[in-house]
Design an enzyme around this catalytic site. Structure first.
Site, PDB file in Angstrom:
ATOM      1  N   ARG A   7      41.359  14.163  58.262  1.00 41.29           N
ATOM      2  CA  ARG A   7      41.281  14.644  56.889  1.00 41.29           C
ATOM      3  C   ARG A   7      42.440  15.607  56.650  1.00 41.29           C
ATOM      4  NH1 ARG A   7      36.007  15.209  59.103  1.00 41.29           N
ATOM      5  NH2 ARG A   7      34.426  13.898  58.082  1.00 41.29           N
TER       6      ARG A   7
ATOM      7  N   LYS B 200      34.140  18.810  59.210  1.00 37.04           N
ATOM      8  CA  LYS B 200      33.192  19.503  58.350  1.00 37.04           C
ATOM      9  C   LYS B 200      32.156  20.219  59.194  1.00 37.04           C
ATOM     10  CE  LYS B 200      33.755  16.320  54.461  1.00 37.04           C
ATOM     11  NZ  LYS B 200      33.082  15.374  53.537  1.00 37.04           N
TER      12      LYS B 200
ATOM     13  N   HIS C  71      43.774  11.679  51.453  1.00 42.61           N
ATOM     14  CA  HIS C  71      43.073  11.008  52.543  1.00 42.61           C
ATOM     15  C   HIS C  71      43.455   9.538  52.696  1.00 42.61           C
ATOM     16  CE1 HIS C  71      39.509  14.093  52.686  1.00 42.61           C
ATOM     17  NE2 HIS C  71      40.655  14.580  53.108  1.00 42.61           N
TER      18      HIS C  71
ATOM     19  N   ARG D  78      43.998   8.367  56.250  1.00 45.85           N
ATOM     20  CA  ARG D  78      42.723   8.342  56.988  1.00 45.85           C
ATOM     21  C   ARG D  78      41.929   7.090  56.626  1.00 45.85           C
ATOM     22  NH1 ARG D  78      38.365  11.418  59.191  1.00 45.85           N
ATOM     23  NH2 ARG D  78      36.392  11.225  58.049  1.00 45.85           N
TER      24      ARG D  78
ATOM     25  N   HIS E 148      32.093  11.145  61.223  1.00 45.26           N
ATOM     26  CA  HIS E 148      31.032  10.989  60.225  1.00 45.26           C
ATOM     27  C   HIS E 148      29.684  11.309  60.857  1.00 45.26           C
ATOM     28  CE1 HIS E 148      33.551   7.927  57.728  1.00 45.26           C
ATOM     29  NE2 HIS E 148      33.818   9.171  57.397  1.00 45.26           N
TER      30      HIS E 148
ATOM     31  N   TYR F 268      33.519   1.218  54.576  1.00 43.22           N
ATOM     32  CA  TYR F 268      34.812   0.597  54.852  1.00 43.22           C
ATOM     33  C   TYR F 268      34.687  -0.919  55.056  1.00 43.22           C
ATOM     34  CZ  TYR F 268      36.646   5.295  55.354  1.00 43.22           C
ATOM     35  OH  TYR F 268      37.025   6.589  55.108  1.00 43.22           O
TER      36      TYR F 268
END
Length: 297
Positions: free
Chosen positions: A149, A173, A244, A247, A270, A279
């Site tokens: 990211r 995150k 992004h 990515r 994730h 995706y």
């Protein structure tokens, strides 16, 4: 009915998210902005923001639905309000006698990606021996080769790159750490930047990996400007570029080459496999045939 200090309640809530749930400062700042929407609406309506009242909540939802904010923003604001209300109930500050506002519908958008050819053109647009050219090539190679990211790129330190173990450490995150393979051209370009480029950008002692022209740590907006500048030189429309994009391209290209979703989930950091699964739903406009798991490995 007891009235509580709204601002103090929000700050206590944000401290709870930061310290007990481990959310990042950027995420907690987003919660603060979203709850300010609720506070501002209540001030304009002459209603107390705390404890939340059912009628005011209904009016707020109608206000949001009629506004010009995007569906994603509306959903995020309501999600923040719901999380805060659950916290209020947990802490005994009210909110337990009203219904949680329902999340508005949101059409899930698919991430935009670049083709392998566009990625190559973007890299070629960084060709040169100057420190900025070396930095930008290393920056884009790292973003694409490691699936980072924009915030993770900005947060990289010298100690996060281990050339001997061939591993890069990223903090995503909630400050969750993950180890990512650091191989091939990614490693080579970063090593070259560290040897020939970064020393010319360094103005004062710093352990930040990617530096600006003035020697400061790169920020998200610096990455955005750099991407737009190099993308224009590569002939890539601005509409196809966002912080992004490399990515997302990394994830899509790996899936096309046969990587399983669980492995990709680990690489991307994730927390939910559902986030990774989106995706799979790309319109595969560019059905490239690959030999390896990653074009630049």
């Amino acid at each position: 009915m007891r009235l509580y200090d709204f601002d103090a309640s929000v700050e206590n809530f944000l401290s709870y998210l930061l310290l007990e749930r481990g959310l990042s400062p950027n995420t907690t700042a987003a919660y603060r902005r979203d709850l300010r929407e609720w506070g501002s609406f209540c001030a304009g309506a002459g209603a107390p923001p705390l404890p939340p009242e059912q009628e005011t909540l209904s009016l707020f939802q109608r206000h949001l639905s009629r506004g010009e904010k995007s569906p994603a923003t509306k959903q995020r604001i309501i999600a923040a309000l719901r999380t805060w209300m659950r916290y209020l109930e947990q802490e005994g500050e009210g909110g337990g006698d009203v219904r949680l506002p329902s999340l508005p519908g949101r059409k899930e958008g698919l991430p935009r990606i670049l083709s392998e050819g566009e990625v190559d053109r973007l890299f070629q647009a960084c060709e040169g021996a100057g420190p900025l050219e070396l930095r930008d090539r290393a920056l884009f190679e790292t973003a694409y080769g490691c699936g980072l990211r924009a915030g993770e790129l900005c947060g990289l330190r010298l100690g996060d790159v281990d050339f001997q173990a061939k591993v890069l450490r990223a903090f995503g995150k909630g400050e969750k750490e993950r180890a990512i393979p650091f191989l091939g051209q990614v490693s080579e370009r970063v090593a070259f930047y560290l040897e020939k480029g970064r020393p010319l950008l360094l103005k004062a002692p710093s352990d930040v990996l990617f530096l600006t022209r003035s020697g400061n740590p790169m920020k998200r907006e610096d990455i955005w400007r750099t991407l737009r500048k190099r993308g224009a030189k590569a002939g890539i429309p601005a509409s196809r570029l966002h912080p992004h994009v490399l990515r997302h391209s990394f994830a899509s290209h790996l899936l096309r080459r046969g990587m399983d979703q669980r492995s990709l989930q680990e690489l991307l950091g994730h927390s939910s496999i559902a986030t990774t699964e989106k995706y799979l739903h790309f319109d595969l406009e560019l059905r490239d045939v690959y030999d390896k798991a990653h074009p630049r490995a």
